[in-house]
Design a protein around this motif. Structure first.
Motif, mmCIF file in Angstrom:
data_model
loop_
_atom_site.group_PDB
_atom_site.id
_atom_site.type_symbol
_atom_site.label_atom_id
_atom_site.label_comp_id
_atom_site.label_asym_id
_atom_site.label_seq_id
_atom_site.Cartn_x
_atom_site.Cartn_y
_atom_site.Cartn_z
ATOM 1 N N ASP A 197 32.661 25.903 5.184
ATOM 2 C CA ASP A 197 32.852 25.072 3.820
ATOM 3 C C ASP A 197 33.665 23.859 4.506
ATOM 4 O OD1 ASP A 197 34.072 26.812 3.038
ATOM 5 O OD2 ASP A 197 34.029 27.267 1.292
ATOM 6 N N GLU A 224 25.584 25.215 -1.219
ATOM 7 C CA GLU A 224 24.844 27.179 -0.434
ATOM 8 C C GLU A 224 25.513 28.140 -1.517
ATOM 9 O OE1 GLU A 224 24.106 29.875 3.161
ATOM 10 O OE2 GLU A 224 23.010 28.195 3.254
ATOM 11 N N ASN A 225 26.906 28.315 -1.084
ATOM 12 C CA ASN A 225 28.396 28.631 -1.918
ATOM 13 C C ASN A 225 27.624 28.984 -3.357
ATOM 14 O OD1 ASN A 225 28.445 30.048 0.409
ATOM 15 N ND2 ASN A 225 30.625 28.419 0.602
ATOM 16 N N GLU A 260 32.631 25.069 -7.607
ATOM 17 C CA GLU A 260 32.746 25.695 -6.094
ATOM 18 C C GLU A 260 33.129 24.111 -5.401
ATOM 19 O OE1 GLU A 260 32.671 27.589 -3.346
ATOM 20 O OE2 GLU A 260 32.638 28.220 -5.276
ATOM 21 N N ARG A 311 27.307 24.080 2.591
ATOM 22 C CA ARG A 311 28.004 24.739 2.340
ATOM 23 C C ARG A 311 28.667 24.958 1.094
ATOM 24 N NH1 ARG A 311 25.868 28.219 4.363
ATOM 25 N NH2 ARG A 311 25.594 26.699 6.108
ATOM 26 N N THR A 322 25.259 31.645 -4.004
ATOM 27 C CA THR A 322 25.404 32.905 -3.387
ATOM 28 C C THR A 322 26.081 33.601 -4.368
ATOM 29 O OG1 THR A 322 24.867 32.165 -1.166
ATOM 30 C CG2 THR A 322 25.921 34.220 -1.895
ATOM 31 N N PHE A 323 27.578 32.716 -5.158
ATOM 32 C CA PHE A 323 28.535 33.635 -6.127
ATOM 33 C C PHE A 323 28.419 33.447 -7.911
ATOM 34 C CE2 PHE A 323 30.902 32.624 -2.454
ATOM 35 C CZ PHE A 323 30.922 33.446 -2.177
#
Length: 137
Positions: free
Chosen positions: A62, A88-89, A100, A85, A92-93
């Motif tokens: 990232d 996507e993170n 983020e 990234r 995911t989180f």
């Protein structure tokens, strides 16, 4: 000077002036002055090529931070961030994208101020600092 740039991605940071002020206040509270800091937003493929070329790593990440500082407590550097990234993170989180992104912005800054995340203890301390500064946005 603190700048935001994009490379091969259509991206506009929300609230750029507030974000700049927040980043500058974060560095001041840690005893650092920002002389020249560039955030470069890009996509996964662009950052992968940087990762391969400069770090000899063949995987997505990232963020990549380059420290160009020559003086103590003076920040000069380039921080490359993959918008792909971060997006996507965030999924995911279970975080929203803007939160983020702010976490990654501060993560790179913390690296330039000497924080490291090479083991679990250091990673935990760095995460605590990120959380501390996220609350101040």
């Amino acid at each position: 000077m603190l700048n935001f740039f994009t490379e091969n991605v259509d991206f506009d940071l929300l609230r750029p002036l507030k974000t700049k002020k927040w980043i500058k206040n974060t560095s001041k509270s840690e005893g650092y002055e920002i002389a020249d800091l560039n955030y470069i937003f890009c996509d996964d493929d662009y950052l992968l090529e940087i990762n391969k070329q400069y770090l000899d790593h063949d995987y997505f990440t990232d963020i990549i931070t380059f420290d160009n500082s020559e003086e103590d407590n003076v920040i000069e550097g380039d921080i490359y961030i993959s918008v792909d990234r971060v997006r996507e993170n965030a999924a995911t989180f279970h975080a929203d994208f803007e939160t983020e992104m702010r976490r990654v912005l501060i993560h790179g800054l913390l690296h330039l101020m000497g924080y490291d995340d090479t083991d679990e203890k250091l990673k935990s301390a760095m995460r605590a600092k990120e959380d501390q500064y996220l609350l101040l946005f």
